[in-house]
Structures are given as structure tokens and as C-alpha cells.
Design a protein around this motif. Structure first.
Motif, short mmCIF file in Angstrom:
data_model
loop_
_atom_site.label_atom_id
_atom_site.label_comp_id
_atom_site.label_asym_id
_atom_site.label_seq_id
_atom_site.Cartn_x
_atom_site.Cartn_y
_atom_site.Cartn_z
N ILE A 19 0.83 -1.20 0.00
CA ILE A 19 0.00 0.00 0.00
C ILE A 19 0.87 1.25 0.00
O ILE A 19 0.61 2.22 -0.73
CB ILE A 19 -0.94 0.00 1.22
CG1 ILE A 19 -1.91 -1.19 1.15
CG2 ILE A 19 -1.70 1.31 1.32
CD1 ILE A 19 -2.80 -1.19 -0.07
N ARG A 20 1.94 1.24 0.79
CA ARG A 20 2.83 2.39 0.88
C ARG A 20 3.54 2.62 -0.46
O ARG A 20 3.66 3.76 -0.93
CB ARG A 20 3.86 2.17 1.98
CG ARG A 20 4.71 3.39 2.32
CD ARG A 20 5.65 3.12 3.48
NE ARG A 20 4.94 2.68 4.67
CZ ARG A 20 5.00 1.45 5.18
NH1 ARG A 20 5.75 0.52 4.60
NH2 ARG A 20 4.32 1.14 6.26
N ARG A 28 1.14 4.12 -2.89
CA ARG A 28 0.88 5.52 -2.57
C ARG A 28 1.99 6.41 -3.12
O ARG A 28 1.74 7.45 -3.72
CB ARG A 28 0.77 5.70 -1.06
CG ARG A 28 0.45 7.15 -0.63
CD ARG A 28 0.55 7.32 0.88
NE ARG A 28 -0.27 6.34 1.57
CZ ARG A 28 0.19 5.53 2.53
NH1 ARG A 28 1.46 5.59 2.91
NH2 ARG A 28 -0.62 4.68 3.11
N TYR A 32 -10.46 12.13 0.84
CA TYR A 32 -9.07 12.13 0.37
C TYR A 32 -8.61 13.56 0.09
O TYR A 32 -7.43 13.88 0.21
CB TYR A 32 -8.98 11.28 -0.89
CG TYR A 32 -7.58 11.01 -1.38
CD1 TYR A 32 -6.70 10.24 -0.62
CD2 TYR A 32 -7.15 11.49 -2.61
CE1 TYR A 32 -5.42 9.97 -1.08
CE2 TYR A 32 -5.87 11.22 -3.07
CZ TYR A 32 -5.01 10.46 -2.30
OH TYR A 32 -3.74 10.20 -2.75
N TYR A 62 -7.17 4.72 0.81
CA TYR A 62 -5.92 4.25 0.22
C TYR A 62 -6.08 4.13 -1.29
O TYR A 62 -7.19 4.09 -1.82
CB TYR A 62 -5.49 2.91 0.82
CG TYR A 62 -6.43 1.76 0.50
CD1 TYR A 62 -6.13 0.86 -0.53
CD2 TYR A 62 -7.61 1.55 1.21
CE1 TYR A 62 -6.97 -0.19 -0.84
CE2 TYR A 62 -8.46 0.50 0.92
CZ TYR A 62 -8.14 -0.36 -0.10
OH TYR A 62 -8.99 -1.41 -0.41
#
Length: 231
Positions: A70-71, A74, A104, A152
Motif C-alpha cells: 500500500i505504501r 501511494r 481524500y 488508500y
């Protein structure tokens, strides 16, 4: 897109562009626009104009992928937005729609994207921090809310759908408080002239209606001239 066309597009509203596309196409029926009522963070600012950089997000449930995945996605997202050819617009589909909860687009993300040189955002998702968003970076969103939820990034650089409008990466976007549209590539060369023609044509009725002594007979004459001039 020439500098003069870009300048003109920023000055006119999205309904004008919608009508001008039909002038350029020589027919009614253009349908590459959003449906329904959207929210605009800065309704009095110039229109959002630019080439689409697309992504999909979600927020109701936490992601099931590993945190490092996920990081990495991103950061890939931010790099993708930062390197967008200018002018650029973020077009983001919240896959939780119509039950979006993840704002967001708040003070931090809008400031970051403005810093990247982007023109604004079109999304079916949520915005927040109204009053703290930076000037010169409008957000046209599906709703307003207080929470970021578990927001996310799900996908980057893929076709997205926002309020019935399908947007592919690189599409030319025009958006304001009325919603958004995709400008077809084949009308771009003719679009500046089409907008100018439309504005001149509309003055036929508008100027007549604003004159003292305007009545049905004056209207009928002006409308006949208007009908001859428009699509």
C-alpha cells in the motif's frame, strides 16, 4: 492545445464548452459529461482545465494487502501525479460510491497536488477542510464529509468513472461548479473558434433581451436570427 485556447478555456464555464463542442461537431448530442449534481470547493474560481491523471481509491474498509504494498503504491501515485504533463487534472474514482466516506481531498492533499503544478481535481468521492483549501486549486467532488476513513490507493493510470463520465488517462478535461466533461481530441483544433462563435451567437438574444422596451416582437426577430446562426 495552444496557449490561447488554454487561456480561453479557463475563462469560460463548462456549459459553454459543452455547447461549443456541438458547434465544432456541427450537430447536437455530445454526451461525454458528468450526470447529477456535484460539489465545488471554489465555485467562483476559473475552470479546471488539463489532461487527466487517473486513479481509484477506497476508504470504507482497511486495505487487505500488506502495508508495504500500500505504501509503495501511494508513493507511485504521488510520483505519477508530480510528473504529469501540464496542464494536468487529477481525476479520481472512489470505488465506494455511492457510499463514499473517505475525504481524500483535504488541506494536505490539495496543497500537495497544487504544489505539483496540477490544476484541480474531479472526483466522485469526498472533500473536506473547506476554508483551508489552497486558492487556485478547485475540487469538484461528489460530497463533503469530515473523515478520511481508511482511504488508500487501489489503482493508478487506469480508466475511471465519475458521475457517469468515463475518463481515460490523458483525456482533456474541463470542469467547474456545473460538473466535468471530456473534450474530444478531434475538436481541439476547432474549439477556440467554436467558443468564439458561440459567444457571438448568444449575444444576439442576450443583447436584445437586455435592451429597454424588449417585447415579444423584438424577441421573435432576435430568436430567428439566433436560430440561423446556431447548430
Amino acid at each position: 492545445m495552444t496557449p490561447s485556447l488554454l487561456s480561453l478555456l479557463r475563462k469560460v464555464d463548462t456549459p459553454t464548452v459543452c455547447n461549443a463542442i456541438e458547434v465544432a461537431q456541427g450537430k447536437r448530442g455530445f454526451d461525454q459529461f458528468t450526470r447529477g449534481t456535484m460539489q465545488c470547493s471554489a465555485p467562483d474560481e476559473p475552470a479546471i482545465v488539463g489532461y487527466a491523471r487517473t486513479a481509484k481509491i477506497a476508504a470504507i474498509h482497511p486495505p487487505t494487502e500488506p502495508a508495504d504494498v500500500i505504501r509503495a503504491r501511494r508513493m507511485a501515485y504521488y510520483k505519477y501525479m508530480a510528473e504529469a504533463p501540464k496542464p494536468s487534472v487529477a481525476v479520481i474514482e472512489d470505488v465506494d460510491y455511492p457510499d463514499c466516506i473517505g475525504a481524500y481531498w483535504g488541506e494536505i492533499n490539495t496543497t500537495v497536488h497544487k504544489g505539483f503544478g496540477m490544476s484541480g481535481v474531479v472526483t466522485n468521492g469526498v472533500m473536506r477542510d473547506l476554508g483551508d483549501l489552497p486558492d487556485g486549486f478547485p475540487v469538484v467532488a461528489g460530497s463533503i464529509g469530515p473523515s478520511h476513513g481508511f482511504v488508500y490507493i487501489r489503482e493508478i493510470d487506469t480508466p475511471v468513472s465519475v458521475f457517469g463520465l468515463t475518463v481515460s488517462p490523458g483525456d482533456l478535461i474541463h470542469a467547474d461548479r456545473h460538473g466535468a466533461l471530456v473534450i474530444p481530441e478531434d475538436v481541439i483544433v476547432q474549439l477556440e473558434a467554436a467558443i468564439q462563435k458561440l459567444l457571438v451567437t448568444e449575444r444576439i438574444v442576450l443583447d436584445a433581451a437586455r435592451q429597454s422596451g424588449f417585447d415579444f416582437e423584438t424577441f421573435e426577430t432576435a430568436w430567428a436570427e439566433f436560430e440561423k446562426a446556431r447548430v
